[in-house]
Design a protein around this motif. Structure first.
Motif: not given
Ligand SMILES: C[C@](O)(CO)[C@H](O)COP(=O)(O)OP(=O)(O)OC[C@H]1O[C@@H](n2ccc(N)nc2=O)[C@H](O)[C@@H]1O
Ligand SMILES: Nc1ncnc2c1ncn2[C@@H]1O[C@H](COP(=O)(O)OP(=O)(O)OP(=O)(O)O)[C@@H](O)[C@H]1O
Length: 317
Positions: A19, A21, A33-35, A41, A148-149, A164, A194
């Motif tokens: 992919k 983005n 810890g994730y954004h 996509f 996440s992906d 996420r 990140f």
């Protein structure tokens, strides 16, 4: 009358796409810890191929890898395809006996979700091999637990990702977009990018305001460009909040972006967490010209031309 049950297939081959983005807007890091992300996509026609073969009871998971950059892929339980087989087996209460063969077609650690595509393909392949027959939505929730992906690699095409990046809404597009990717031999670690983003932004990038209201106001133009199949408008709307972080870790990518602009790319950006740089071209012919310029200028270790959108994980005959 006797009904003979069909024997399970001896092997299943599945391919799943990498992919880019088109837009990646990142909010401030959360306690886990994730954004939180708001991203668009697009799957591209660079594919990972995973073949799952029956293995004897008690054999467990084994893995073999070939293709470009295969030497950089782990062959143990840390491989995302291996983890996918185990997660599916655990979900349905089976022993994970399977021999997996991966053929890499997506850059490794390039910000194009190659490992995630392996995980998505392994889920679909093992689901068919073990005849567990889970609905896609259930495979999608196992996928989200792997990375996440991974859910997007199952779905493919073009989609908006929130949370996420794992909560997906398909987006409408028209036609085909022509992409060129400048691939570097040395990858970038997603957590490191990140982490640098946190240092540079303290409080989130353009995604900060979208966390509570992912209304995509910033990306209206991009969504219109997709619906119209207008590569010029799409090129102008490409956006990546992680780009400055990736450039600060790899300053030489600035030149890779410049060279593509000089070659007339309609838009350029770092793909996901990088270090792959994506250039949107006017046509297949123009993509080849951008690729030739990148190669001539030594601005990439290798150059890969392709198109998007591409379909999600699917079984091959
Ligand atoms: C950069 C992207 O590729 C854009 O699509 C993804 O956000 C990364 O997805 P991924 O590689 O599947 O990431 P994961 O395996 O879920 O997480 C790896 C690490 O990336 C960071 N991470 C990932 C996703 C997210 N929304 N916020 C994060 O901060 C975290 O440090 C996490 O520990
Ligand atoms: N099947 C796999 N293929 C490639 N790398 C894998 C795989 N499983 C685990 N890894 C590890 O994960 C790291 C990142 O791999 P991957 O190719 O998925 O990166 P990426 O494309 O940058 O990911 P993303 O875009 O999802 O952040 C690799 O350096 C490797 O150590």
């Amino acid at each position: 009358m006797t009904h003979l049950a069909a024997a399970p297939p001896p092997s299943v081959r599945v391919r799943a796409p990498g992919k880019v983005n088109l837009s990646l807007r990142v909010g401030p890091v959360q306690d886990d810890g994730y954004h939180p992300l708001v991203t668009i996509f697009q799957a591209v026609a660079l594919y990972e191929e995973v073949t799952a073969r029956q293995a004897p009871g008690g054999a467990g998971v084994s893995i073999a890898v070939d293709g470009p950059q295969a030497d950089r892929v782990p062959l143990d339980g840390s491989n995302l395809a291996w983890r996918a087989a185990e997660a599916l087996a655990d979900h349905v209460g089976l022993e994970p006996d399977v021999a997996l063969h991966l053929t890499k077609g997506v850059p490794v650690a390039g910000g194009m979700a190659g490992g995630s595509a392996d995980a998505a393909a392994a889920l679909v392949a093992c689901d068919a091999l073990w005849e567990t027959g889970l609905p896609r939505a259930e495979l999608g929730s196992i996928a989200a637990g792997l990375g996440s992906d991974v859910p997007f690699a199952l779905l493919g095409h073009t989609a908006v990702g929130t949370g996420r990046g794992h909560l997906l809404t398909p987006a409408m597009t028209r036609g085909e977009f022509h992409w060129v990717f400048a691939v570097q031999d040395e990858g970038l670690s997603t957590p490191a990018v990140f982490g640098r983003f946190d240092e540079l932004t303290a409080g989130g990038g353009s995604g900060a305001a979208l966390v509570d209201d992912p209304g995509l106001a910033e990306d209206t133009g991009l969504m219109q460009a997709l619906r119209a199949g207008d590569p010029h408008a799409l090129g102008a709307a490409l956006h990546n909040d992680l780009q400055d972080a990736a450039l600060s870790l790899r300053p030489e990518l600035e030149r890779t972006l410049d060279v593509a602009r000089e070659a007339g790319a309609l838009g350029t950006l770092v793909s996901g967490s990088g270090p792959t740089v994506a250039a949107l071209a006017r046509s297949r012919q123009h993509a080849l010209a951008v690729a030739a310029t990148w190669t001539a200028e030594g601005a990439a270790d290798s150059v890969w031309c392709t198109s998007g959108p591409a379909s999600g994980a699917r079984t091959l005959p």
